[in-house]
Write an enzyme that holds these catalytic residues in place. Structure first.
Site, PDB file in Angstrom:
ATOM      1  N   VAL A 187      -4.902  -6.125  -3.452  1.00 41.34           N
ATOM      2  CA  VAL A 187      -3.770  -5.230  -3.240  1.00 41.34           C
ATOM      3  C   VAL A 187      -3.422  -5.407  -1.868  1.00 41.34           C
ATOM      4  O   VAL A 187      -2.963  -4.703  -1.021  1.00 41.34           O
ATOM      5  CB  VAL A 187      -3.917  -4.110  -3.965  1.00 41.34           C
ATOM      6  CG1 VAL A 187      -3.418  -3.781  -5.342  1.00 41.34           C
ATOM      7  CG2 VAL A 187      -5.493  -3.074  -3.242  1.00 41.34           C
ATOM      8  N   LYS A 188      -4.878  -6.181  -1.288  1.00 42.60           N
ATOM      9  CA  LYS A 188      -5.073  -5.672   0.090  1.00 42.60           C
ATOM     10  C   LYS A 188      -3.917  -7.071   0.427  1.00 42.60           C
ATOM     11  O   LYS A 188      -3.196  -7.903   0.050  1.00 42.60           O
ATOM     12  CB  LYS A 188      -6.151  -6.040   0.203  1.00 42.60           C
ATOM     13  CG  LYS A 188      -7.631  -5.161  -0.305  1.00 42.60           C
ATOM     14  CD  LYS A 188      -7.181  -4.034  -0.120  1.00 42.60           C
ATOM     15  CE  LYS A 188      -7.760  -2.811  -0.943  1.00 42.60           C
ATOM     16  NZ  LYS A 188      -9.142  -2.439  -0.556  1.00 42.60           N
TER      17      LYS A 188
END
Ligand SMILES: *Cc1c(COP(=O)(O)O)cnc(C)c1O
Length: 384
Positions: A187-188
């Site tokens: 998700v980064k």
């Protein structure tokens, strides 16, 4: 479901990983140091140590700075659990500094007040871990000034902030800190599946972290306490871990890194669209400070009290309609495993007030505008 964040994986990324699968090395091999050098170059950093997660990077960063039993580490309550847990892995205590009401980052003014009180009680922190929440850098010059005055170390938790800039520096160059940590969770901003990295200007700290990621073991004669028995010889000189990144992961991360700037730019374009399209709704939109460039990991809005429905109702409306809204973060001091140290509601009122109203909307480089428009119409239907 439109998620709040997700990775983009290209054919080139997949080819880079399959090349490694056909090579001699699967676990840490020649691609890991290439990934380390490329991240250091992209972020203005000097030494980089790749590990299997940002959680591991935070842990070895604390250990390398000598944090242990009897020490206290301060961080922000508005963060993921790992920013605080790393100190506890080392046997240290954790305390928190409340956030700014507009950036949701550790408040440098609150930090100054708490340090003055801690000095009077003889309970100064050994280290402070500012978290660049949502990718927007903290007031690093102010925090660094306080570090010089009170003698604590700084680890930047930049899990959200690869690609961000502060004043004229890049997050990762350690201008205002001892160590900077990145996360490459999917998700980064960029991903290596699981993965993290610790950057530092200090060669001795970097060597120490390299040893800690691999069992506390060395093959360097100048790090040994005894005499080498021969070319096969290795020594364990302290207790370390297996925190190594694999070459497969490093190949994915290295390939993703080539799109870092483009992806952060795209996040800004999408955030600009949200800013315009949501302007009339009873929401407080995120503030982007003009003296810093956020990596925009998260787009968090706050539901105002006068809105026709509250945050919880809005969250359910979005989820029911296939929009994966999220909430970042439940204040760490309110977690049951922190309450047992005596933390209680009311301890960090700005973080708690923020938490009651915050909702994270979908934002990622591959979010298409039609999906973003759907999120906007759902918000308008619920709030207008
Ligand atoms: C994601 C995250 C971490 C942990 O990252 P991992 O790579 O999943 O271990 C630490 N701190 C913050 C602020 C994060 O968002």
């Amino acid at each position: 479901m439109i998620p709040y964040g997700r990775q983009s994986v290209s054919d080139d990324d997949i080819a880079a990983v399959t090349d490694v699968l056909r090579s001699d090395f699967l676990t840490q091999g020649p691609v890991v140091p290439r990934f380390e050098a490329a991240v250091a170059r992209a972020c203005g950093g000097v030494h980089a140590v790749a590990v299997n997660s940002a959680t591991s990077a935070l842990h070895i960063a604390c250990l390398a700075l000598g944090i242990g039993p009897g020490d206290t580490v301060w961080t922000s309550p508005n963060t993921f659990l790992a920013s605080a847990n790393c100190a506890r892995y080392c046997g240290a205590a954790v305390d928190f500094v409340d956030i700014d009401a507009d950036t949701f980052n550790m408040c440098a003014h609150a930090l100054a007040i708490k340090l003055a009180a801690a000095e009077r009680n003889g309970r100064l922190p050994k280290a402070v871990i500012p978290v660049h929440f949502g990718g927007q850098p903290c007031d690093m010059a102010a925090i660094h000034g306080l570090a010089l005055r009170y003698g604590f170390r700084i680890i930047e938790d930049a899990s959200h902030a690869i690609g961000a800039r502060y004043e004229d520096t890049r997050i990762g160059d350690c201008r205002y800190s001892d160590i900077v940590v990145f996360s490459f969770h999917p998700v980064k901003i960029i991903t290596s599946a699981e993965g993290g990295m610790a950057l530092t200007k200090d060669g001795a700290l970097a060597r120490h972290m390299c040893r800690l990621r691999s069992h506390g073991m060395t093959r360097e004669s100048d790090e040994m306490t005894g005499i080498s028995h021969g070319p096969w010889y290795y020594e364990q000189v302290e207790l370390g871990y297996n925190y190594r990144l694999t070459d497969m992961q490093a190949a994915l991360g290295l390939s993703q890194l080539t799109r870092l700037d483009e992806w952060v730019r795209r996040r800004h374009e999408l955030a600009d669209r949200y800013d315009t399209l949501l302007a009339e709704l009873p929401l407080d939109l995120p503030v982007r400070r003009s003296d810093r460039y956020s990596a925009l990991h998260l787009y968090v809005v706050r539901v105002r009290d006068e809105a026709p429905i509250d945050r919880a109702a809005l969250f359910s409306r979005l989820r029911d309609a296939g929009v994966g809204a999220n909430v970042h973060y439940v204040p760490v001091h309110l977690q049951p495993d922190y309450r047992r140290f005596g933390f209680a509601p009311g301890d960090f009122p700005v973080s708690e007030a923020y938490y009651r109203q915050a909702i994270t909307l979908p934002l990622y480089a591959a979010l298409d505008e039609a999906d973003q428009d759907r999120v906007v119409s759902l918000l308008k239907a619920a709030l207008a």
